[in-house]
Design an enzyme around this catalytic site. Structure first.
Site, PDB file in Angstrom:
ATOM      1  N   GLU A 129       5.317   0.729   6.030  1.00 49.72           N
ATOM      2  CA  GLU A 129       3.990   1.309   5.884  1.00 49.72           C
ATOM      3  C   GLU A 129       3.005   0.636   6.821  1.00 49.72           C
ATOM      4  O   GLU A 129       3.089  -0.565   7.060  1.00 49.72           O
ATOM      5  CB  GLU A 129       3.498   1.099   4.455  1.00 49.72           C
ATOM      6  CG  GLU A 129       4.293   1.895   3.465  1.00 49.72           C
ATOM      7  CD  GLU A 129       4.046   1.446   2.043  1.00 49.72           C
ATOM      8  OE1 GLU A 129       2.895   1.104   1.713  1.00 49.72           O
ATOM      9  OE2 GLU A 129       5.006   1.428   1.280  1.00 49.72           O
TER      10      GLU A 129
ATOM     11  N   CYS B 113       0.062  -2.064  -0.138  1.00 52.58           N
ATOM     12  CA  CYS B 113       1.268  -1.997   0.669  1.00 52.58           C
ATOM     13  C   CYS B 113       2.541  -2.128  -0.137  1.00 52.58           C
ATOM     14  O   CYS B 113       2.604  -2.821  -1.122  1.00 52.58           O
ATOM     15  CB  CYS B 113       1.225  -3.030   1.773  1.00 52.58           C
ATOM     16  SG  CYS B 113       0.943  -2.194   3.313  1.00 52.58           S
TER      17      CYS B 113
END
Ligand code: SAH
Length: 340
Positions: free
Chosen positions: A89, A329
Site C-alpha cells: 500500500e 497502513c
C-alpha cells in the site's frame, strides 16, 4: 538488483563493460528517475541496439495500481502490485505545504507489533530501492503532482531493509533524478538499535522518527516484541547518540491505546524520557482497524497530548487523513489477501 536501484556509477560500469560511453549512463538515469518512463522504447536518444539489450536484461520495476481509493479530504490510497504479484500500500496525502507520500518498504513485516495490521501474516520479502521509488513515481503520475516529502511509514520496518532503504534515500534525493530535498524524507522505526547506530554513521540528513508507544519498558514489550531484543534504555541511548553524531533531531510517535498507555504516570514517564531531546511527540489514536481490541478516540489522544504539553513536552495529535478510506497502513493489503 533492478536497474532503478542502481547508482549512477553502477550504471556507468554496466555501460563501460559493454564498451559504451559513460554519458549513456547519465541519459539512462535521466530517463528512469527524472523523466520516469517505463519502457526503454520511449528513450528516444538511446540507440536501438542499446535499448534492446537493456530491455532483455534489465526490466524496469513498476508499481501497477490495482486499487485506488480517493478520500473526501483528497488523500489517495493505492494498492500497488509488483512484477512477482506481491502487493503493498502507498498513500498520497495533501497538506498545505504540499504532497507527502507514505511508502511501504517491505511486503509484510516481521516485527510483530500487536496493534499493527501489516505484521499479521509475517514478512514475505523486502522491496528493492527501485520498487520503493516506483511507489513514489506512480503516486506522482496518478495525482499529477510531485511529492514534497516522503515518510517511510507504510508496510514494513525500514531498518530491517537497511541497504535498499539507504539506496532509496540517495536516489530520491539525487538532483538529477526526483530531486527531493534531503530533509524531506522521514524514516520511522520501531527501534532496531544496531541499525540506528549504522544509520548515524552514514550522517544522512533524513529525519528519524521512533515509534515509542509506551514509556515503561515492560509495557512496551507487551505490545512491541522488538523491545525484548532492544530494551528501551538502549533505544534511548541510541537516539541520543544519533542526535550527537548527525546533528539532527529525532522525533517520537506515540500511539494512544486508551486505558493502557494514556494515564498520568505514562505522560510523566514519557516526559522524563524525551526531556533534553528538543523533540516533538506525534500522538496518534490507535486505529481500531489495526489488530486486537485496542481503541482510543481522537479526544482521548488530545487529552494525553495535553498532559504532555503541560509537562513541557512539544506534542500534537496528528491530523487524521483518509478516515473514510481505511488509510491505516496494512489494512488494504490484508483485506485483499484475506478475501482472495
Ligand atoms: N515499522 C516502522 C514504520 C511503519 S508503521 C515503525 O514501526 O515505525 C508506521 C507507524 O504506524 C508506526 O508508528 C506504527 O507503530 C504505527 N501503527 C501501526 N499500527 C497502528 C494502528 N493500528 N494504529 C495507529 N498506529 C499504528
Amino acid at each position: 538488483m533492478d536497474i532503478c536501484s542502481l547508482y549512477k556509477e553502477e550504471l556507468r560500469e554496466i555501460f563501460s563493460k559493454r564498451g559504451e560511453p559513460s554519458f549513456r549512463a547519465d541519459q539512462l538515469f535521466d530517463w528512469l528517475h527524472s523523466k520516469r518512463v517505463l519502457e526503454y522504447s520511449d528513450m528516444t536518444n538511446m540507440p536501438a541496439s542499446i535499448r534492446n539489450w537493456l530491455g532483455d536484461e534489465y526490466p524496469i520495476p513498476s508499481a501497477q495500481c490495482i486499487k485506488r481509493q480517493i478520500s473526501s479530504d483528497g488523500t489517495e490510497k493505492y494498492l500497488f502490485s509488483f512484477a512477482d504479484g506481491n502487493c503493498v500500500e502507498t498513500v498520497a496525502m495533501q497538506y498545505e505545504h504540499g504532497m507527502s507520500v507514505c511508502v511501504s518498504t517491505q511486503v509484510g513485516c516481521r516485527m510483530g507489533c500487536r496493534f499493527c495490521a501489516s505484521t499479521q501474516n509475517g514478512l514475505v520479502r523486502s522491496l528493492t530501492a527501485g520498487e520503493m521509488l516506483a511507489e513514489v513515481y506512480e503516486a506522482s503520475r496518478l495525482t499529477e503532482k510531485t511529492a514534497d516529502s516522503v515518510v517511510l511509514m507504510g508496510i514494513g520496518e525500514p531498518l530491517d531493509n537497511f541497504d535498499q532503504v539507504i539506496r532509496f534515500y540517495d536516489l530520491i534525493t539525487d538532483e538529477r533524478g526526483y530531486a527531493m530535498k534531503n530533509r524531506s524524507v522521514t524514516l520511522s522505526t520501531c527501534g532496531l538499535v544496531p541499525e540506528i547506530y549504522e544509520l548515524a554513521k552514514l550522517k544522512k540528513q533524513l529525519t528519524l522518527s521512533i515509534s515509542l508507544h509506551a514509556a515503561f519498558s515492560e509495557k512496551r514489550s507487551s505490545i512491541m516484541p522488538v523491545n525484548l531484543r532492544y530494551p528501551m534504555d538502549d533505544l534511548m541511548e541510541a537516539c541520543r547518540s544519533y542526535v550527537k553524531t548527525t546533528g539532527r533531531r529525532v522525533s517520537f510517535e506515540y500511539t494512544v491505546i486508551h486505558g493502557f498507555n494514556d494515564g498520568d504516570e505514562d505522560a510523566e514517564k514519557l516526559a522524563s524520557l524525551v526531556r533534553g531531546f528538543q523533540t516533538h511527540v506525534n500522538v496518534i489514536p490507535v486505529n481500531e482497524a489495526g489488530r486486537g481490541d485496542f481503541s482510543a478516540t481522537r479526544k482521548q489522544a488530545e487529552i494525553f497530548a495535553g498532559k504532555l504539553t503541560s509537562l513541557g513536552v512539544n506534542a500534537t495529535v496528528r491530523r487524521t487523513l483518509g478516515n473514510d478510506i481505511s488509510a491505516a497502513c496494512g489494512q488494504l493489503r490484508r483485506d485483499t489477501v484475506e478475501t482472495k
